[in-house]
Design a protein around this motif. Structure first.
Motif, PDB file in Angstrom:
ATOM      1  N   THR A   1       3.555   8.542   1.989  1.00 23.85           N
ATOM      2  CA  THR A   1       3.515   6.701   2.725  1.00 23.85           C
ATOM      3  C   THR A   1       4.922   6.746   2.870  1.00 23.85           C
ATOM      4  N   LEU A   2       6.016   7.277   2.147  1.00 23.56           N
ATOM      5  CA  LEU A   2       7.300   6.823   2.621  1.00 23.56           C
ATOM      6  C   LEU A   2       7.951   7.990   2.340  1.00 23.56           C
TER       7      LEU A   2
ATOM      8  N   GLU B   1       0.851  -1.044   0.074  1.00 27.46           N
ATOM      9  CA  GLU B   1       0.048   0.087  -0.377  1.00 27.46           C
ATOM     10  C   GLU B   1       0.772   1.607   0.206  1.00 27.46           C
ATOM     11  N   ALA B   2       1.810   1.015   1.207  1.00 31.04           N
ATOM     12  CA  ALA B   2       2.912   2.587   0.977  1.00 31.04           C
ATOM     13  C   ALA B   2       3.804   3.034  -0.410  1.00 31.04           C
ATOM     14  N   LEU B   3       3.752   1.565  -1.461  1.00 29.91           N
ATOM     15  CA  LEU B   3       4.412   1.680  -2.409  1.00 29.91           C
ATOM     16  C   LEU B   3       3.638   2.302  -3.428  1.00 29.91           C
ATOM     17  N   ALA B   4       2.583   2.423  -3.448  1.00 26.13           N
ATOM     18  CA  ALA B   4       1.322   2.423  -4.317  1.00 26.13           C
ATOM     19  C   ALA B   4       1.000   3.292  -4.092  1.00 26.13           C
TER      20      ALA B   4
END
Length: 104
Positions: free
Chosen positions: A41-42, A29-32
């Motif tokens: 998210t990051l 989810e964070a990578l998306a």
């Protein structure tokens, strides 16, 4: 493209040496994230490791066109301004990568 490949290797080395490298990937989810630099998210080092490096290396390996007009340095300066460890060399490498990718 060999200069860019060398710079990407230097970026990875600097991330490792500064202790920013992680063996544990962020959640799918964070990578998306759809936000620029996945700011929602990051952290910057996570984005560099898990998205930026991987995507640029994949484009090079597939001999596909590289993005132009990358301007990662200004964001990196802002994202790292309160970092306690020295990030100057990291910023220099990011700036050189921006230069390799040219202007839009």
């Amino acid at each position: 493209m060999s200069e860019l490949s060398t710079l990407l290797d230097e970026l990875e080395t600097e991330l490792r040496e500064q202790g920013f490298w992680s063996d544990v990937p962020p959640s799918p989810e964070a990578l998306a994230s759809a936000q620029p630099f996945a700011v929602d998210t990051l952290t910057l080092p996570e984005w560099l490791q898990w998205i930026y490096l991987q995507r640029l290396r994949a484009l090079i390996e597939a001999d596909l066109p590289l993005p132009t007009g990358a301007q990662v340095r200004p964001y990196a300066e802002e994202a790292l301004k309160f970092e306690k460890r020295s990030t100057q060399q990291l910023l220099v490498i990011i700036d050189r990568i921006d230069g390799c990718l040219g202007k839009p």
